[in-house]
Design a protein around this motif. Structure first.
Motif, PDB file in Angstrom:
ATOM      1  N   UNK A 180      -1.323  -7.029 -11.778  1.00 34.69           N
ATOM      2  CA  UNK A 180      -2.675  -6.457 -11.917  1.00 34.69           C
ATOM      3  C   UNK A 180      -3.201  -5.804 -10.632  1.00 34.69           C
ATOM      4  N   UNK A 181      -2.287  -5.512  -9.693  1.00 33.56           N
ATOM      5  CA  UNK A 181      -2.726  -4.911  -8.431  1.00 33.56           C
ATOM      6  C   UNK A 181      -2.307  -3.447  -8.281  1.00 33.56           C
ATOM      7  N   UNK A 182      -2.129  -2.781  -9.420  1.00 29.81           N
ATOM      8  CA  UNK A 182      -1.728  -1.353  -9.397  1.00 29.81           C
ATOM      9  C   UNK A 182      -2.739  -0.486  -8.658  1.00 29.81           C
ATOM     10  N   UNK A 183      -4.016  -0.776  -8.863  1.00 30.57           N
ATOM     11  CA  UNK A 183      -5.075   0.021  -8.243  1.00 30.57           C
ATOM     12  C   UNK A 183      -5.017  -0.107  -6.712  1.00 30.57           C
ATOM     13  N   UNK A 184      -4.777  -1.333  -6.234  1.00 29.57           N
ATOM     14  CA  UNK A 184      -4.642  -1.568  -4.789  1.00 29.57           C
ATOM     15  C   UNK A 184      -3.460  -0.783  -4.248  1.00 29.57           C
ATOM     16  N   UNK A 185      -2.332  -0.902  -4.942  1.00 24.69           N
ATOM     17  CA  UNK A 185      -1.108  -0.229  -4.521  1.00 24.69           C
ATOM     18  C   UNK A 185      -1.287   1.294  -4.452  1.00 24.69           C
ATOM     19  N   UNK A 186      -1.860   1.889  -5.493  1.00 24.55           N
ATOM     20  CA  UNK A 186      -2.026   3.349  -5.513  1.00 24.55           C
ATOM     21  C   UNK A 186      -3.060   3.825  -4.492  1.00 24.55           C
ATOM     22  N   UNK A 187      -4.103   3.009  -4.248  1.00 27.23           N
ATOM     23  CA  UNK A 187      -5.122   3.386  -3.268  1.00 27.23           C
ATOM     24  C   UNK A 187      -4.553   3.396  -1.849  1.00 27.23           C
ATOM     25  N   UNK A 188      -3.632   2.480  -1.573  1.00 24.14           N
ATOM     26  CA  UNK A 188      -2.995   2.438  -0.246  1.00 24.14           C
ATOM     27  C   UNK A 188      -2.193   3.720  -0.015  1.00 24.14           C
ATOM     28  N   UNK A 189      -1.431   4.110  -1.015  1.00 24.51           N
ATOM     29  CA  UNK A 189      -0.615   5.327  -0.892  1.00 24.51           C
ATOM     30  C   UNK A 189      -1.516   6.568  -0.777  1.00 24.51           C
ATOM     31  N   UNK A 190      -2.523   6.631  -1.637  1.00 22.16           N
ATOM     32  CA  UNK A 190      -3.436   7.781  -1.658  1.00 22.16           C
ATOM     33  C   UNK A 190      -4.187   7.933  -0.331  1.00 22.16           C
ATOM     34  N   UNK A 247       2.872   0.616  -0.647  1.00 26.56           N
ATOM     35  CA  UNK A 247       2.311   0.228  -1.945  1.00 26.56           C
ATOM     36  C   UNK A 247       3.028  -0.940  -2.590  1.00 26.56           C
ATOM     37  N   UNK A 248       3.973  -1.550  -1.860  1.00 22.45           N
ATOM     38  CA  UNK A 248       4.723  -2.687  -2.411  1.00 22.45           C
ATOM     39  C   UNK A 248       3.899  -3.973  -2.290  1.00 22.45           C
ATOM     40  N   UNK A 249       3.733  -4.676  -3.416  1.00 20.05           N
ATOM     41  CA  UNK A 249       3.015  -5.952  -3.426  1.00 20.05           C
ATOM     42  C   UNK A 249       3.971  -7.044  -2.948  1.00 20.05           C
ATOM     43  N   UNK A 250       3.519  -7.856  -2.009  1.00 27.81           N
ATOM     44  CA  UNK A 250       4.360  -8.911  -1.450  1.00 27.81           C
ATOM     45  C   UNK A 250       4.029 -10.257  -2.098  1.00 27.81           C
TER      46      UNK A 250
END
Length: 451
Positions: free
Chosen positions: A220-230, A253-256
């Motif tokens: 459920x952390x897709x938004x966090x991942x994409x915001x980091x890249x963006x 954007x990799x979740x650890x």
């Protein structure tokens, strides 16, 4: 056999508000907590759940009826209440929260005067008061005040443990996924004071957790991942509902996983403080033993549950404690899970390194972990243990059952202390081997339950 608590689970008392967690029950369990503490003042705080404010009023009224003074610090993360209980001289604390549970749940975490949740033995003492109803209503009511210094005390304590000026000099860009939870009160302030450029996601406190739910998971952390890249940020951090756990995301954007993050932080701390003691639960990564060996440190294992890890840390004077779920404990600050303290250590690490977070992670020994859950009653769980005991591997029965399949692979099944489910954990040296192990034993568990 140690007598098991009936009301306390893995982490405090929890239930569905209005069903098993009724106002009557909350009043009676608080009378029992007050009887255990004997005297005040008691610090009371709560998370952003819709029922939390109402519960806080019942809690303070019950404390007052037994003659104990209390102070309300309002909406704060759990580690903030814990640290403030210790530093501001309270005789104990009560945090109203159900951590990562769904919105309909709430609960109480009972904090001793040392700022750490009460021990399993003390939980039983509270329960004895509850079941015998030996409460003594006072002729003089306790006072109810406000405590306005909790947040400042907490943030000041964190900053003392890291090199703030060095972090400031790096001008790090960080994305915070606050999960509509309690760290929204503290984490953005801390990042600002560290000179970080901060981008916020799910920053509005909302007890229904509309953004992504109360528990941060890789799913459920897709938004966090994409915001980091963006935004080309240096890292991202996601917190759970009451802010005691944190999940990291690197600049790619990799979740650890919580385990891998804990290894990185442990390696960093042990470089500066070798020959130390680390406490972790039986379901966390085997790689910590390798990292500890490099610094002549020792690893001690406990049952699952932050209370188990925290209390063992105190007993053994351990500097590091962690769980696989993103709960990291730094003993020099407080022996409890703390999302903001964990974030500060990571920022300190990145400020002292020339590497990105992904490069730092790449230097750790390889390991792959996974976990799952399945609906399960206590009787069903006994069947699972009985079947797994027949497996030809080394067994650990400290908490559920853990099978060590080889030097780098294991599977573990335990009954949850907060929900009617069994949790299944596994680790191996490669993704393919991990997938094979997990599929095999998940099927074995399901087959056992279907009988």
């Amino acid at each position: 056999m140690v007598r098991m608590a009936k009301l306390f689970g893995t982490n405090g008392v929890r239930g569905v508000f209005g069903e098993d967690l009724t106002l009557d029950f909350i009043s009676k369990i608080t009378l029992s907590i007050a009887s255990f503490f004997k005297k005040g003042p008691i610090l009371v705080g709560y998370d952003g759940r819709e029922s939390s404010v109402v519960i806080s009023k019942i809690v303070t009224a019950a404390l007052s009826s037994l003659g104990l003074d209390s102070a309300v610090c309002g909406l704060v993360p759990t580690p903030c209440l814990q640290f403030a209980t210790k530093k501001l001289g309270y005789n104990g604390g009560i945090m109203i929260t159900a951590s990562h549970n769904p919105p309909k749940y709430n609960g109480l975490k009972v904090v001793a005067k040392d700022g750490i949740e009460i021990s399993r033995e003390d939980e039983l003492k509270v329960e004895e008061f509850y079941f015998t109803k030996k409460w003594t209503i006072s002729k003089k009511f306790g006072l109810i005040k406000k405590e306005s210094n909790a947040v400042h005390t907490y943030l000041s304590g964190i900053k003392k443990q890291v090199n703030s000026s060095k972090i400031k000099s790096q001008n790090l860009k960080i994305v915070l996924d606050l999960g509509n939870g309690a760290q929204a009160v503290t984490a953005p302030i801390l990042c600002k004071e560290f000179g970080c450029e901060t981008i916020l996601i799910n920053e509005k406190i909302d007890g229904t957790f509309p953004g992504r739910g109360s528990e941060p998971t890789p799913q459920n952390l897709d938004k966090l991942s994409s915001m980091i890249i963006k935004s080309k940020a240096d890292l991202g951090i996601a917190f759970d509902g009451d802010g005691d756990r944190s999940i990291f995301c690197d600049e790619t954007g990799k979740i650890l996983t919580g385990d891998r993050s804990a290894l990185l932080l442990s390696k960093y701390i042990l470089k500066k403080q070798p020959k130390s003691t680390i406490v972790t639960s039986v379901n966390s990564t085997f790689v910590i033993e390798k990292i500890a060996k490099d610094s002549e440190s020792q690893v001690l294992r406990t049952k699952v549950g932050s209370v188990e890890v925290s209390r063992k840390m105190v007993k053994e004077n351990a500097i590091i404690g962690f769980e696989e779920n993103g709960g990291f404990m730094y003993g020099k600050h407080n022996q409890v899970r703390d999302g903001s303290m964990t974030m500060a250590i990571l920022l300190d690490l990145l400020a002292s390194s020339k590497n990105s977070l992904s490069k730092e992670m790449g230097m750790l020994p390889p390991s792959f972990t996974t976990k799952g859950k399945i609906e399960c009653s206590k009787d069903d769980f006994k069947k699972i243990v009985k079947i797994l005991k027949t497996e030809p591997y080394k067994k650990d029965l400290i908490d559920g059952i853990k099978l060590s399949l080889d030097d780098s692979s294991w599977i573990m099944v335990r009954l949850s202390g907060t929900e009617p489910i069994a949790r299944i954990y596994a680790e191996s040296y490669s993704q393919s081997k991990l997938d094979e192990i997990f599929a095999k034993y998940l099927q074995k568990v399901k087959t056992t339950l279907d009988r």
